[in-house]
Design a protein around this motif. Sequence first.
Motif, short mmCIF file in Angstrom:
data_model
loop_
_atom_site.label_atom_id
_atom_site.label_comp_id
_atom_site.label_asym_id
_atom_site.label_seq_id
_atom_site.Cartn_x
_atom_site.Cartn_y
_atom_site.Cartn_z
N VAL A 240 -39.05 88.65 16.42
CA VAL A 240 -37.74 88.35 15.81
C VAL A 240 -36.67 89.57 15.99
O VAL A 240 -37.08 90.79 15.78
N SER A 241 -35.38 89.37 16.47
CA SER A 241 -34.56 90.25 16.50
C SER A 241 -33.30 90.23 15.78
O SER A 241 -32.25 89.47 16.32
N LEU A 242 -33.26 90.48 14.54
CA LEU A 242 -32.35 90.50 13.59
C LEU A 242 -31.32 91.85 13.82
O LEU A 242 -31.80 92.84 13.67
N PRO A 243 -30.11 91.93 13.93
CA PRO A 243 -29.08 92.69 13.98
C PRO A 243 -29.07 93.70 12.75
O PRO A 243 -29.03 93.10 11.47
N ILE A 244 -29.20 95.13 12.63
CA ILE A 244 -29.38 95.79 11.59
C ILE A 244 -28.23 96.63 11.59
O ILE A 244 -28.13 97.68 12.33
N PRO A 245 -27.16 96.37 10.91
CA PRO A 245 -25.78 97.49 10.71
C PRO A 245 -26.36 98.68 9.99
O PRO A 245 -26.78 98.56 8.96
N ILE B 19 -38.04 94.46 8.21
CA ILE B 19 -39.22 93.80 8.12
C ILE B 19 -39.38 92.39 8.94
O ILE B 19 -40.39 92.35 9.60
N LEU B 20 -38.21 91.79 8.93
CA LEU B 20 -38.02 90.50 9.55
C LEU B 20 -38.22 90.78 10.88
O LEU B 20 -38.63 89.90 11.85
N ASN B 21 -37.84 91.76 11.30
CA ASN B 21 -38.09 92.31 12.92
C ASN B 21 -39.41 92.41 13.42
O ASN B 21 -39.42 92.55 14.65
N LYS B 22 -40.29 92.40 12.38
CA LYS B 22 -41.87 92.67 12.93
C LYS B 22 -42.39 91.38 12.99
O LYS B 22 -43.82 91.33 13.41
N PHE C 255 -36.66 78.89 5.85
CA PHE C 255 -36.01 80.13 6.09
C PHE C 255 -36.97 80.72 7.11
O PHE C 255 -36.14 81.31 8.04
N LEU C 256 -38.05 80.70 7.17
CA LEU C 256 -38.94 81.29 8.36
C LEU C 256 -38.73 80.71 9.54
O LEU C 256 -38.55 81.24 10.58
N VAL C 257 -38.35 79.15 9.48
CA VAL C 257 -38.28 78.58 10.79
C VAL C 257 -36.71 78.71 11.29
O VAL C 257 -36.43 79.03 12.43
N ALA C 258 -35.80 78.86 10.24
CA ALA C 258 -34.28 79.04 10.68
C ALA C 258 -33.99 80.01 11.05
O ALA C 258 -33.05 80.42 11.77
N LEU C 259 -34.56 81.40 10.76
CA LEU C 259 -33.98 82.73 10.95
C LEU C 259 -34.19 82.65 12.49
O LEU C 259 -33.22 83.16 13.15
N PRO C 260 -35.30 82.46 13.19
CA PRO C 260 -35.11 82.80 14.70
C PRO C 260 -34.08 81.75 15.47
O PRO C 260 -33.62 81.94 16.62
#
Length: 551
Positions: free
Chosen positions: A232-237, A354-357, A22-27
């Motif tokens: 990490v840059s995850l979109p946040i609606p 949190i993931l975006n940190k 999961f940690l590898v796949a996210l970015p």
Amino acid sequence: MTKKLNIFASLKSDFASGLVVFLVALPLCLGIAMASGAPLFSGIISGVIGGIVVGYLSKSHLSVSGPAAGLTAIVLTAITDLGAFDLFLTAVFIAGLIQLALGFIKAGSISNYFPTNVIEGMLAGIGIIIILKQMPHAFGYDSDFEGDQAFFQPDGGNTITSLLGIVNYVQLGAIIITALSLIILIAWDRVPFLKKLKLIPGALIVVILGVLLNEIFTTAESSLAISKEHLVSLPIPSTLEEFKQIIVTPKFSGIMNPQVWVIGLTIAIVASIETLLCIEAADRMDIHKRYTDTNVELKAQGIGNIISSLFGGLPMTSVVVRTSANNNAGAKSKMSAIIHGILLLLSVLIIPAILNKIPLATLAAILLLVGYKLAKPATLKHFWEKGKYQFIPFIATLSAVVFSDLLKGVALGMIISVIFVLKGNMQRAYKFRKEEYHDGDVIHIDLAQEVSFLNKAAIKSTLNDIPENSKVIIDAKDTVYIAHDILDLIHEFKTTRAKDDNIKVKLRGFKEAYQLENSKETPNKVTFEHYYDVAKRKTIQRETLSEDFLK
């Protein structure tokens, strides 16, 4: 004979490995979506469905599916040519239907004809690519998107220029986090006490450490602080309406557009080939030497792409990087891939802030170790010692994968392997007797005069179908040559599968033509184990053998 799988049997180790993947796949999901010119969320959707749906339907124990870097150029061109993302999703839907059809006509069997040296060369090449691509991220230079595997980059540069660019963009905070992460990951892999902590993977520790360190640097207003563009840059609606807008559905009114069908067919073919290559690689990694039904895999991928398109996701394949990370993290079953998909979904819904940190340097450290394990110097040495007929296809595949792409590299390795085989087998026919058998019978498997990697599919199928508690005699009295792939297959069957299923294996007829010392137990014959061990060294007059085989 295939055993019924309990996916919850190894939940403890599978949860830990699923967390690492999961940690590898996210970015990677985000980076590939960005490079494809698609909405960022489409990469996450593809990863979630690849993990949960394909993970559940697949028969592979280690493979992990999601958006693939090998499809980025196709996707980017397709979206541009069609002019609309929803129309592109229709092409993905069609691709899924084609893959489903390929599974039903048993097109997956083609994977049995990929030689071991080509598969290993592909894996080593990908390992080198991972190392080269992650080095800039480790130093805080993030000019190239996460997940890119191409030598030539979209910005006009290439892998080498990115490495040279590190000099001007070194970020000390990123270097500190990378160095500490690598130390912890290596210790977690080497220190006996830490290796026993299966439920707490080292990757999770380094991610937490990376986030905490950067928060300290930021709070202290230190120059070591890593800026937002290197996280990490995850979109946040922010609202439910924004979340609904993220989900794009296919525009089925364009299904009669010939261009949509051409793109769908292209995606289906490329995605299927990449998947079959990864599945074969995953089976090679599996320490239990379990084999995957590739026809079922094509059906699973087809269903996955159909569902992904309906929710606005990118097309997916089985992916070597994620699969390698899964294997290295100690996955035991496909539950690990399912858990990774669930975690991707929950992370988007619950903790995106949190993931975006998470610093990209932390994830680079995790991937650097994955790359090293794929491209160990011991692998290069192993194929060098096997002789030129094994080494040349291996090194050619490795080089072409690094400097062009995966499919071209494998194609080159296959062409060279086929040339070598045709040169040696021009005048020889392959005969293989596969008898009907029942529980308790003695099963006779007679190897023909010439056994090359082209015979791998039939032998693998026969060995896989042998029932438990059987007695098997593998007779090689008529052979003058057995390919290393077949030797590996028989050796793995005898030492792993046979022991697990209480199968008694007797090997006979490996005779003096192989220039080996005769066995004391059977005059004029030699045990398979002795041939297998000696064949891996250069002490059997390799060149003399090769000349004999190629006459």
